[in-house]
Design a protein around this motif. Structure first.
Motif, PDB file in Angstrom:
ATOM      1  N   ARG A 370      70.648 -18.108  84.092  1.00 18.96           N
ATOM      2  CA  ARG A 370      71.969 -18.046  84.718  1.00 18.96           C
ATOM      3  C   ARG A 370      72.681 -16.773  84.260  1.00 18.96           C
ATOM      4  O   ARG A 370      72.917 -16.595  83.069  1.00 18.96           O
ATOM      5  N   SER A 371      73.034 -15.914  85.208  1.00 13.24           N
ATOM      6  CA  SER A 371      73.620 -14.636  84.815  1.00 13.24           C
ATOM      7  C   SER A 371      74.458 -14.055  85.940  1.00 13.24           C
ATOM      8  O   SER A 371      74.146 -14.230  87.123  1.00 13.24           O
ATOM      9  N   LEU A 372      75.525 -13.397  85.545  1.00  9.22           N
ATOM     10  CA  LEU A 372      76.381 -12.659  86.470  1.00  9.22           C
ATOM     11  C   LEU A 372      76.415 -11.216  86.008  1.00  9.22           C
ATOM     12  O   LEU A 372      76.667 -10.939  84.839  1.00  9.22           O
ATOM     13  N   ILE A 373      76.157 -10.295  86.948  1.00  7.18           N
ATOM     14  CA  ILE A 373      76.180  -8.874  86.629  1.00  7.18           C
ATOM     15  C   ILE A 373      77.057  -8.171  87.659  1.00  7.18           C
ATOM     16  O   ILE A 373      76.840  -8.316  88.860  1.00  7.18           O
ATOM     17  N   THR A 374      78.048  -7.452  87.185  1.00  3.51           N
ATOM     18  CA  THR A 374      78.889  -6.695  88.106  1.00  3.51           C
ATOM     19  C   THR A 374      78.408  -5.241  88.149  1.00  3.51           C
ATOM     20  O   THR A 374      77.849  -4.727  87.182  1.00  3.51           O
ATOM     21  N   SER A 375      78.631  -4.609  89.298  1.00  2.08           N
ATOM     22  CA  SER A 375      78.211  -3.211  89.443  1.00  2.08           C
ATOM     23  C   SER A 375      79.029  -2.536  90.547  1.00  2.08           C
ATOM     24  O   SER A 375      79.498  -3.201  91.477  1.00  2.08           O
ATOM     25  N   HIS A 376      79.177  -1.215  90.430  1.00  2.00           N
ATOM     26  CA  HIS A 376      79.834  -0.446  91.492  1.00  2.00           C
ATOM     27  C   HIS A 376      78.809   0.413  92.243  1.00  2.00           C
ATOM     28  O   HIS A 376      79.174   1.228  93.091  1.00  2.00           O
ATOM     29  N   TYR A 377      77.515   0.204  91.915  1.00  2.00           N
ATOM     30  CA  TYR A 377      76.475   0.995  92.568  1.00  2.00           C
ATOM     31  C   TYR A 377      76.131   0.421  93.938  1.00  2.00           C
ATOM     32  O   TYR A 377      76.027  -0.795  94.112  1.00  2.00           O
ATOM     33  N   SER A 378      75.902   1.323  94.911  1.00  3.44           N
ATOM     34  CA  SER A 378      75.331   0.929  96.201  1.00  3.44           C
ATOM     35  C   SER A 378      73.809   1.009  96.095  1.00  3.44           C
ATOM     36  O   SER A 378      73.266   1.617  95.170  1.00  3.44           O
TER      37      SER A 378
END
Length: 451
Positions: A370-378
């Motif tokens: 179970r994991s949440l990863i945020t990113s601003h990459y396209s």
């Protein structure tokens, strides 16, 4: 959340800091059920006066665990320790009577009346200790004799010193006997300490749950699911500014989930809020949501904020990678963790950064973590669940958006994302913040050329 608990006693404050992280379903259910029962009691208007009286008594409770340890070890107590024990026992008896009279059974306090009677032979029932005359006729007679001799100016000082010495020896002997009489109640005294602290903490948790509108989470075997989860601290700050916090819904299934969205869209707050809710749950607390179903984990592994370490000389990226490697090794070792990573690989070049994000998403999804990863990459191609913060509400922004009301024009809810690109909101945010127009116009030109 701990700081916001209205704990009454110093004892409970110290016990609170040693509460265990709960790993089993049974432990968590038991703790949540006790909190629920205390909430029901706290909401009963007929018990308001009783709860107030109990809280006043709890304010007077001191942490006498050191004295309790000496009792357990059958050591002789001094006057201060005997006073502490007497004062504590009197408070326990008062609180016990209040609980019994109101039929409150969230905790059970032992009967310490034998201890009180031992330390209060004159039945005065006041928090004061003295080696009373009632303990010994010999002591009473000796005190009278000493007092009489002191009033006589012709009394030989050596005689008086000898009597004072005998008085001290006799008092010490009495303290030893009192300590021996109290020793059989060592279990009850330690039980009272534990349960008084528990009562104090439960009342504080109940009040917090009511005032903050927290919910009793259910235990899930698979998916962690929150309806209208909110961050209590951010909500409180916004309230003082006359603004409203937007709660969101989020599901966390086994495997990785990528969360994208514009800057200022609240991605970091989502991770912190989920971390908070999971941790509160595993300490047996209610959680900040309208409804919650939460799966147990061994640990919350959080990688968020600037990881740069000036002392070690590592860059932000190097520190982040070392932290990430620790998380990966924990997963490989079989640890059941909730992993939350904010803006992964944001401090390196986009080409390699995207590769790292894709690799981590693939790895965690393959391991079912179970994991949440945020990113601003396209261009994130990994086969995982993808969510996006909705962001700016376009039909509400024309001519009315300012730096002071920007939050009112952002929809923080999460939606499923099917595209590989992320929202391009940087120019709009920069203009709202008042960045120089000439600079931004040049940036827009470069952006149009690249597109």
């Amino acid at each position: 959340m701990i700081d916001k608990l209205e704990i009454q006693s110093g004892l409970a404050k110290r016990v609170l800091n040693t509460l265990p992280y709960l790993h089993t379903r049974e432990e968590i259910i038991a703790e949540l059920d006790k909190t629920e029962a205390t909430i029901n009691i706290s909401r009963d208007s007929l018990l308001t006066d009783t709860i107030t009286k109990i809280n006043v008594k709890l304010m007077q409770v001191k942490d006498i665990r050191g004295t309790a340890n000496r009792i357990t070890e059958a050591q002789a107590l001094d006057d201060i320790e005997l006073f502490e024990l007497k004062a504590f026992s009197l408070l326990v008896m008062d609180i016990r009577q209040l609980l019994i009279a109101a039929r409150i059974d969230v905790v059970s306090l032992p009967d310490l009346e034998p201890v009180v009677n031992t330390l209060d032979p004159e039945r005065m029932r006041i928090p004061h200790f003295y080696v009373y005359d009632a303990y010994s006729e010999e002591l009473a007679a000796l005190r009278v004799k000493i007092k009489t001799l002191k009033m006589n100016e012709r009394t030989d000082s050596k005689v008086l010193e000898q009597l004072q010495f005998e008085h001290t020896v006799l008092e010490d002997r009495i303290r030893e006997k009192l300590s021996a009489r109290i020793h059989p109640y060592k279990l009850e005294i330690n039980e009272a300490l534990a349960n008084i602290a528990t009562l104090d903490i439960l009342l504080a948790k109940a009040k917090q749950a009511i005032e903050m509108q927290l919910c009793k989470p259910e235990i899930s075997e698979t998916v962690t699911r929150y309806k209208n989860i909110f961050n209590p601290q951010v909500k409180e700050v916004l309230k003082t500014e006359g603004k409203k916090f937007q709660a969101i819904d989020i599901d966390i299934a086994p495997g990785a989930c990528l969360i994208t969205g514009a800057n200022m869209a609240g991605k970091s707050v989502i991770l912190k809020t989920v971390a908070l809710a999971q941790t509160l749950f595993q300490f047996g607390f209610y959680v900040p949501a309208e409804h919650a179903e939460i799966a147990l984990v061994d640990e919350v592994l959080l990688c968020i904020g600037d990881e740069q370490s000036e002392l070690s000389g590592l860059s932000s990226f190097a520190s982040e990678m070392l932290r990430l490697n620790t998380i990966i090794q924990d997963v490989k070792a079989g640890k059941n963790a909730l992993i939350l990573i904010d803006e992964l690989a944001r401090t390196t070049n986009p080409t390699e950064g995207k590769a790292i994000v894709n690799a981590v998403l693939d790895f965690l999804t393959g391991k079912g973590v179970r994991s949440l990863i945020t990113s601003h990459y396209s261009g994130i191609k990994a086969g995982c669940k993808k969510m996006r913060v909705k962001g700016f509400i376009k039909d509400k922004t024309d001519g009315r958006l300012t730096i002071n009301n920007i939050n009112e024009f952002i929809d923080y809810s999460l939606i499923e994302e099917t595209q590989d690109s992320v929202p391009h909101e940087a120019m709009r945010i920069a203009r709202i913040l008042g960045v120089d127009e000439e600079l931004l116009d040049k940036a827009e030109n470069y952006l149009e050329q690249n597109l």
